[in-house]
Scaffold this motif. Structure first.
Motif, mmCIF file in Angstrom:
data_model
loop_
_atom_site.group_PDB
_atom_site.id
_atom_site.type_symbol
_atom_site.label_atom_id
_atom_site.label_comp_id
_atom_site.label_asym_id
_atom_site.label_seq_id
_atom_site.Cartn_x
_atom_site.Cartn_y
_atom_site.Cartn_z
ATOM 1 N N PHE A 1 23.489 -8.818 33.571
ATOM 2 C CA PHE A 1 24.378 -7.843 34.192
ATOM 3 C C PHE A 1 23.927 -7.582 35.621
ATOM 4 O O PHE A 1 22.732 -7.477 35.887
ATOM 5 C CB PHE A 1 24.323 -6.509 33.435
ATOM 6 C CG PHE A 1 24.606 -6.625 31.973
ATOM 7 C CD1 PHE A 1 25.887 -6.449 31.486
ATOM 8 C CD2 PHE A 1 23.586 -6.892 31.076
ATOM 9 C CE1 PHE A 1 26.148 -6.552 30.132
ATOM 10 C CE2 PHE A 1 23.837 -6.995 29.721
ATOM 11 C CZ PHE A 1 25.127 -6.820 29.248
ATOM 12 N N HIS A 2 24.887 -7.443 36.540
ATOM 13 C CA HIS A 2 24.587 -7.130 37.934
ATOM 14 C C HIS A 2 25.688 -6.203 38.433
ATOM 15 O O HIS A 2 26.841 -6.610 38.571
ATOM 16 C CB HIS A 2 24.537 -8.427 38.759
ATOM 17 C CG HIS A 2 24.110 -8.225 40.165
ATOM 18 N ND1 HIS A 2 24.925 -8.490 41.224
ATOM 19 C CD2 HIS A 2 22.950 -7.781 40.682
ATOM 20 C CE1 HIS A 2 24.286 -8.220 42.346
ATOM 21 N NE2 HIS A 2 23.084 -7.788 42.043
ATOM 22 N N LEU A 3 25.347 -4.939 38.692
ATOM 23 C CA LEU A 3 26.333 -3.928 39.085
ATOM 24 C C LEU A 3 26.309 -3.735 40.596
ATOM 25 O O LEU A 3 25.241 -3.574 41.186
ATOM 26 C CB LEU A 3 26.040 -2.599 38.377
ATOM 27 C CG LEU A 3 27.063 -1.482 38.554
ATOM 28 C CD1 LEU A 3 28.415 -1.863 37.944
ATOM 29 C CD2 LEU A 3 26.556 -0.194 37.929
ATOM 30 N N GLN A 4 27.517 -3.753 41.193
ATOM 31 C CA GLN A 4 27.655 -3.577 42.628
ATOM 32 C C GLN A 4 28.706 -2.512 42.927
ATOM 33 O O GLN A 4 29.599 -2.277 42.119
ATOM 34 C CB GLN A 4 28.096 -4.884 43.288
ATOM 35 C CG GLN A 4 27.119 -6.018 43.124
ATOM 36 C CD GLN A 4 27.675 -7.303 43.704
ATOM 37 O OE1 GLN A 4 28.740 -7.745 43.314
ATOM 38 N NE2 GLN A 4 26.949 -7.881 44.648
ATOM 39 N N GLN A 5 28.580 -1.889 44.125
ATOM 40 C CA GLN A 5 29.557 -0.900 44.561
ATOM 41 C C GLN A 5 30.068 -1.290 45.944
ATOM 42 O O GLN A 5 29.295 -1.689 46.816
ATOM 43 C CB GLN A 5 28.929 0.490 44.613
ATOM 44 C CG GLN A 5 29.908 1.578 44.957
ATOM 45 C CD GLN A 5 29.316 2.964 44.774
ATOM 46 O OE1 GLN A 5 28.120 3.127 44.650
ATOM 47 N NE2 GLN A 5 30.178 3.959 44.756
ATOM 48 N N PHE A 6 31.381 -1.155 46.130
ATOM 49 C CA PHE A 6 31.986 -1.488 47.413
ATOM 50 C C PHE A 6 31.752 -0.330 48.369
ATOM 51 O O PHE A 6 32.144 0.799 48.109
ATOM 52 C CB PHE A 6 33.481 -1.757 47.246
ATOM 53 C CG PHE A 6 34.109 -2.369 48.449
ATOM 54 C CD1 PHE A 6 33.920 -3.718 48.727
ATOM 55 C CD2 PHE A 6 34.874 -1.608 49.315
ATOM 56 C CE1 PHE A 6 34.503 -4.297 49.846
ATOM 57 C CE2 PHE A 6 35.464 -2.182 50.429
ATOM 58 C CZ PHE A 6 35.269 -3.522 50.703
ATOM 59 N N SER A 7 31.092 -0.625 49.481
ATOM 60 C CA SER A 7 30.772 0.398 50.469
ATOM 61 C C SER A 7 30.585 -0.292 51.816
ATOM 62 O O SER A 7 29.903 -1.308 51.895
ATOM 63 C CB SER A 7 29.489 1.129 50.061
ATOM 64 O OG SER A 7 29.089 2.032 51.050
ATOM 65 N N GLY A 8 31.171 0.259 52.842
ATOM 66 C CA GLY A 8 31.013 -0.322 54.164
ATOM 67 C C GLY A 8 31.583 -1.723 54.268
ATOM 68 O O GLY A 8 31.002 -2.584 54.915
ATOM 69 N N PHE A 9 32.714 -1.970 53.610
ATOM 70 C CA PHE A 9 33.435 -3.248 53.629
ATOM 71 C C PHE A 9 32.686 -4.398 52.970
ATOM 72 O O PHE A 9 32.951 -5.559 53.268
ATOM 73 C CB PHE A 9 33.842 -3.627 55.061
ATOM 74 C CG PHE A 9 34.776 -2.627 55.678
ATOM 75 C CD1 PHE A 9 36.107 -2.575 55.285
ATOM 76 C CD2 PHE A 9 34.319 -1.732 56.613
ATOM 77 C CE1 PHE A 9 36.959 -1.636 55.838
ATOM 78 C CE2 PHE A 9 35.167 -0.784 57.171
ATOM 79 C CZ PHE A 9 36.492 -0.737 56.779
#
Length: 133
Positions: free
Chosen positions: A100-108
């Motif tokens: 599992f690898h969780l990412q968040q969209f921030s700063g394009f």
């Protein structure tokens, strides 16, 4: 299903001793297998709205001993379209292995929230139940 070799966690996944990779189709495709059970590994990405993404984060941060309690408290996170959190997920078809690898969209761009977490056996099965139908 996603092309695993193009996922951000591909290098970490391919460096695991229990993951076997093999180039197929004239080297254009990579076949990934969980070696202990000889089960094919597939990849997918799930998107979550902010509140549901926080549920996913709590599940992935939980230790194996806390996992059941966190799942009961938060429930299963619901996927959505165009969410700002993305979970890259690779798992063996027999559910004996998961990454599992969780990412968040921030700063394009997508930024890592939780680095790659690997799970095997019962832990993998429990984690996959939260994300895979």
């Amino acid at each position: 299903m996603e092309n695993i070799s193009k996922m951000e966690m591909a290098t970490a996944l391919f460096n695991q001793i229990y993951i076997k990779t093999e180039k197929v189709f004239f080297g254009f495709k990579t076949k990934v297998t969980y070696a202990p059970t000889n089960s094919p590994v597939v990849g997918t990405s799930l998107e979550f709205a902010p509140a549901e993404g926080q549920k996913a984060k709590a599940i992935l941060e939980a230790s194996p001993a806390e996992l059941d309690a966190v799942l009961q408290k938060n429930g299963r996170p619901q996927t959505g379209e165009n969410g700002n959190m993305k979970l890259n997920l690779c798992y063996s078809r027999d559910h004996e292995f998961a990454a599992f690898h969780l990412q968040q969209f921030s700063g394009f761009e997508y930024r890592t929230v939780i680095g790659t977490r690997f799970a095997t056996g019962d832990e993998a099965k429990k984690l996959l139940q939260a994300f895979i139908k």
